[in-house]
Write a protein that holds these residues in place. Structure first.
Motif, PDB file in Angstrom:
ATOM      1  N   GLN A  32       0.829  -1.196   0.000  1.00 30.50           N
ATOM      2  CA  GLN A  32       0.000   0.000   0.000  1.00 30.50           C
ATOM      3  C   GLN A  32       0.865   1.248   0.000  1.00 30.50           C
ATOM      4  N   GLY A  33       0.281   2.351  -0.461  1.00 25.42           N
ATOM      5  CA  GLY A  33       1.037   3.593  -0.606  1.00 25.42           C
ATOM      6  C   GLY A  33       1.364   3.765  -2.075  1.00 25.42           C
ATOM      7  N   ASN A  34       2.616   4.026  -2.379  1.00 30.17           N
ATOM      8  CA  ASN A  34       3.067   4.041  -3.764  1.00 30.17           C
ATOM      9  C   ASN A  34       3.633   2.671  -4.108  1.00 30.17           C
ATOM     10  N   GLY A  35       2.782   1.658  -3.951  1.00 27.95           N
ATOM     11  CA  GLY A  35       3.202   0.282  -4.169  1.00 27.95           C
ATOM     12  C   GLY A  35       2.259  -0.431  -5.106  1.00 27.95           C
ATOM     13  N   LEU A  36       2.059  -1.715  -4.867  1.00 32.45           N
ATOM     14  CA  LEU A  36       1.268  -2.530  -5.776  1.00 32.45           C
ATOM     15  C   LEU A  36      -0.157  -2.009  -5.924  1.00 32.45           C
ATOM     16  N   ASP A  37      -0.720  -1.467  -4.829  1.00 30.55           N
ATOM     17  CA  ASP A  37      -2.108  -1.019  -4.910  1.00 30.55           C
ATOM     18  C   ASP A  37      -2.303   0.178  -5.843  1.00 30.55           C
ATOM     19  N   SER A  38      -1.218   0.839  -6.230  1.00 33.12           N
ATOM     20  CA  SER A  38      -1.325   1.997  -7.124  1.00 33.12           C
ATOM     21  C   SER A  38      -1.109   1.636  -8.595  1.00 33.12           C
ATOM     22  N   VAL A  39      -0.663   0.423  -8.876  1.00 38.87           N
ATOM     23  CA  VAL A  39      -0.287   0.075 -10.255  1.00 38.87           C
ATOM     24  C   VAL A  39      -1.492   0.117 -11.186  1.00 38.87           C
ATOM     25  N   VAL A  45      -9.354  -8.675 -16.425  1.00 37.70           N
ATOM     26  CA  VAL A  45      -8.213  -9.120 -15.618  1.00 37.70           C
ATOM     27  C   VAL A  45      -8.422  -8.641 -14.184  1.00 37.70           C
ATOM     28  N   ALA A  46      -8.279  -9.554 -13.230  1.00 31.96           N
ATOM     29  CA  ALA A  46      -8.550  -9.237 -11.828  1.00 31.96           C
ATOM     30  C   ALA A  46      -7.398  -9.700 -10.945  1.00 31.96           C
ATOM     31  N   PRO A  47      -6.262  -8.996 -10.975  1.00 29.34           N
ATOM     32  CA  PRO A  47      -5.107  -9.401 -10.164  1.00 29.34           C
ATOM     33  C   PRO A  47      -5.400  -9.288  -8.666  1.00 29.34           C
ATOM     34  N   VAL A  48      -4.553  -9.918  -7.889  1.00 31.88           N
ATOM     35  CA  VAL A  48      -4.632  -9.812  -6.429  1.00 31.88           C
ATOM     36  C   VAL A  48      -3.659  -8.733  -5.978  1.00 31.88           C
ATOM     37  N   VAL A  49      -4.147  -7.757  -5.218  1.00 28.96           N
ATOM     38  CA  VAL A  49      -3.296  -6.652  -4.770  1.00 28.96           C
ATOM     39  C   VAL A  49      -3.330  -6.485  -3.249  1.00 28.96           C
ATOM     40  N   GLU A  50      -3.878  -7.487  -2.538  1.00 26.39           N
ATOM     41  CA  GLU A  50      -3.925  -7.437  -1.082  1.00 26.39           C
ATOM     42  C   GLU A  50      -3.089  -8.565  -0.504  1.00 26.39           C
ATOM     43  N   LYS A  51      -2.296  -8.239   0.492  1.00 28.07           N
ATOM     44  CA  LYS A  51      -1.409  -9.211   1.124  1.00 28.07           C
ATOM     45  C   LYS A  51      -2.209 -10.347   1.753  1.00 28.07           C
ATOM     46  N   GLY A  52      -1.795 -11.556   1.471  1.00 29.71           N
ATOM     47  CA  GLY A  52      -2.399 -12.730   2.085  1.00 29.71           C
ATOM     48  C   GLY A  52      -3.715 -13.157   1.490  1.00 29.71           C
ATOM     49  N   ALA A  53      -4.236 -12.427   0.513  1.00 27.99           N
ATOM     50  CA  ALA A  53      -5.551 -12.759  -0.044  1.00 27.99           C
ATOM     51  C   ALA A  53      -5.490 -14.074  -0.821  1.00 27.99           C
ATOM     52  N   ARG A  54      -6.445 -14.949  -0.531  1.00 25.63           N
ATOM     53  CA  ARG A  54      -6.595 -16.184  -1.290  1.00 25.63           C
ATOM     54  C   ARG A  54      -8.007 -16.300  -1.864  1.00 25.63           C
TER      55      ARG A  54
END
Length: 509
Positions: A326-333, A458-467
């Motif tokens: 989160q922040g300027n990380g994966l959630d912003s891509v 396309v629905a990537p996973v962007v949350e830690k630990g999400a299964r």
């Protein structure tokens, strides 16, 4: 200079996008207070004087403006250029198509196809400021040894003599022509990093300064600017002779060594001042635009900072992302990538997989799950780019998932190239917001899934630990990567084990 100020009352259920790509997470605008000044900062990424509405309305100006959304009102103000407000286009897509053909019609030239059809490999994270011929070849060989497709390989900062002296450093690259020949034989094309900065104590500086090809400050002295690598002079790209000079440098690298193209870094607004003196009068945004135009000569190019030039055959990468969720990380891509497309930049690339902000890797606390999800998120963007070597930083299981993501991109590569070809005619994004394709389904606030063209969700996973994750399916029948079939419209929770990138193809009626 013309000053303009306009207030536009938002319509019920209206959402807006635009301005700066790096503000993607704040889009759509209109839900909460938000403002930006396009003349003050491009936030180290692309920016365009355009705002687009889900109700088919738009704002455009040839010059930068500031805007603010608050209390149901959009306020736009600025100096210079004619502020154009239009409406009556019905949807986000139709508004985009109108402004594209009116203000930045697409140029029918496609950037190098290999950028789309295979993963890219940037050597920045692995080699930092110490690239060598031996290390470059070793990286390329390891790409192939681990079953990853060859693609464009980028030799980043410090392959050269002092900045502006664009010749291979003879100590680090004793035989660059042979190196390039070896890379070509392995199936790679080769890009070199360059920038508009000129080291003051260098042969290039001593040549360019007396010829008046360097930017000057308000007192008429050669401007020396602080940037991330120190203090340097800046090439005045409003001067045709300066552009001719740097083209000559780059052309010589192509002719002598077989270099295929260039990553043209910097150009950010922060490296210019409003009262700088240049060959042609220019704003800070104008200098950014002038540097971006340098790359138009080369089909194999990449930019990170850009002002306007939507519809042009320039590859636009997202700004450096951090190795974080989160922040300027994966959630912003995804949000930033969607913003790029809605600003008119069709040929887009996410940042380096795992993050390109190198200090994130200096701590030694690499998150293997995050790295894999970065790779999966990038796999069905128009382009994907590795840097940190997955075979070095990951165990066998996590490496396998990254290799699978790279191979998926290569399998879909011909489809992506075809979408890129269509963009040279239509100007439409390759990576599309759900509301762009499906305007009547209430998908304006979806930030964690996207359309690749008009048929691949396309629905990537962007949350830690999400299964598991929820996916919004528009109307139609959707066939998943796992063989499942979903009838939309629907919201379904799906399983997303670490090895899965969920994607669904819309079946013909």
């Amino acid at each position: 200079m013309t000053k303009h100020n306009r207030e536009i009352r938002l319509l019920p259920g209206e959402y807006w996008w635009g301005g700066r790509a790096a503000d993607g997470k704040s889009m759509p605008y209109g839900l909460s207070p938000f403002g930006a000044d396009l003349a003050a900062s491009n936030e180290n990424n692309q920016a365009c004087p355009l705002l687009l509405s889900s109700k088919g309305r738009y704002v455009w100006c040839e010059e930068p403006f500031s805007f603010r959304f608050e209390d149901g009102v959009l306020t736009v103000s600025g100096e210079g250029g004619d502020l154009v407000f239009g409406e009556g286009h019905g949807t986000l897509r139709e508004a985009f198509r109108y402004v594209s053909r009116t203000f930045f019609p697409p140029v029918p030239i496609l950037p190098e196809e290999l950028l789309f059809s295979a993963p890219q490999y940037n050597l920045w994270i692995e080699l930092l400021y110490e690239p060598t011929q031996e290390k470059v070849l070793a990286y390329a060989k390891r790409v192939l040894a681990h079953g990853m497709p060859p693609g464009v390989i980028m030799i980043d900062d410090n392959w050269h003599e002092p900045y502006g002296n664009w010749r291979f450093h003879s100590g680090r690259f004793p035989d660059p022509k042979r190196m390039v020949e070896e890379l070509h034989a392995m199936g790679f094309q080769v890009m070199l990093w360059v920038c508009p900065f000129i080291s003051p104590d260098s042969m290039a500086f001593r040549k360019l300064e007396p010829e008046g090809l360097l930017l000057q400050d308000r007192e008429g002295k050669t401007a020396i600017r602080k940037w991330w690598n120190g203090h340097s002079a800046v090439l005045d790209c409003t001067n045709p002779k300066a552009v001719e000079w740097i083209h000559g440098q780059l052309d010589a690298l192509q002719a002598e060594y077989g270099i295929d193209g260039f990553k043209l870094d910097a150009g950010d607004l922060e490296f210019y001042e409003p009262d700088d003196r240049s060959h042609a009068p220019a704003t800070r945004n104008g200098h950014c635009e002038a540097w971006a135009k340098v790359g138009l000569k080369y089909r194999l190019n990449e930019y990170r900072a850009c002002w306007k030039l939507a519809g042009q055959p320039l590859v636009q990468r997202l700004k450096d992302k951090r190795h974080e969720w989160q922040g300027n990380g994966l959630d912003s891509v995804i949000p930033d990538g969607l913003a790029q497309g809605l600003l008119g930049y069709a040929y887009t690339c996410p940042d380096m997989i795992g993050g390109g902000e190198y200090s994130s890797f200096a701590t030694g606390r690499l998150d293997a799950e995050l790295f894999v999800r970065y790779a999966q998120c990038s796999a069905l963007f128009p382009m994907m780019q590795f840097s940190a070597a997955p075979w070095r930083v990951l165990n066998e299981e996590h490496l396998r998932y990254c290799v699978e993501a790279a191979r998926l991109h290569a399998r879909i590569g011909s489809e992506i190239v075809e979408l890129a070809r269509q963009a040279t005619v239509s100007g439409e994004p390759i990576l599309r917001h759900m509301a762009y394709e499906f305007p009547e389904e209430g998908l304006e606030t979806v930030q964690d899934q996207f359309m690749l063209g008009g048929s691949l969700l396309v629905a990537p996973v962007v949350e830690k630990g999400a299964r598991a994750r929820k996916v919004a399916f528009p109307a139609g029948t959707w066939e998943g990567d796992d063989g499942s079939v979903v009838a939309g419209p629907a919201i379904r929770e799906i399983d997303v084990p670490l090895g899965r990138l969920p994607y669904y193809r819309k079946l013909p009626i």
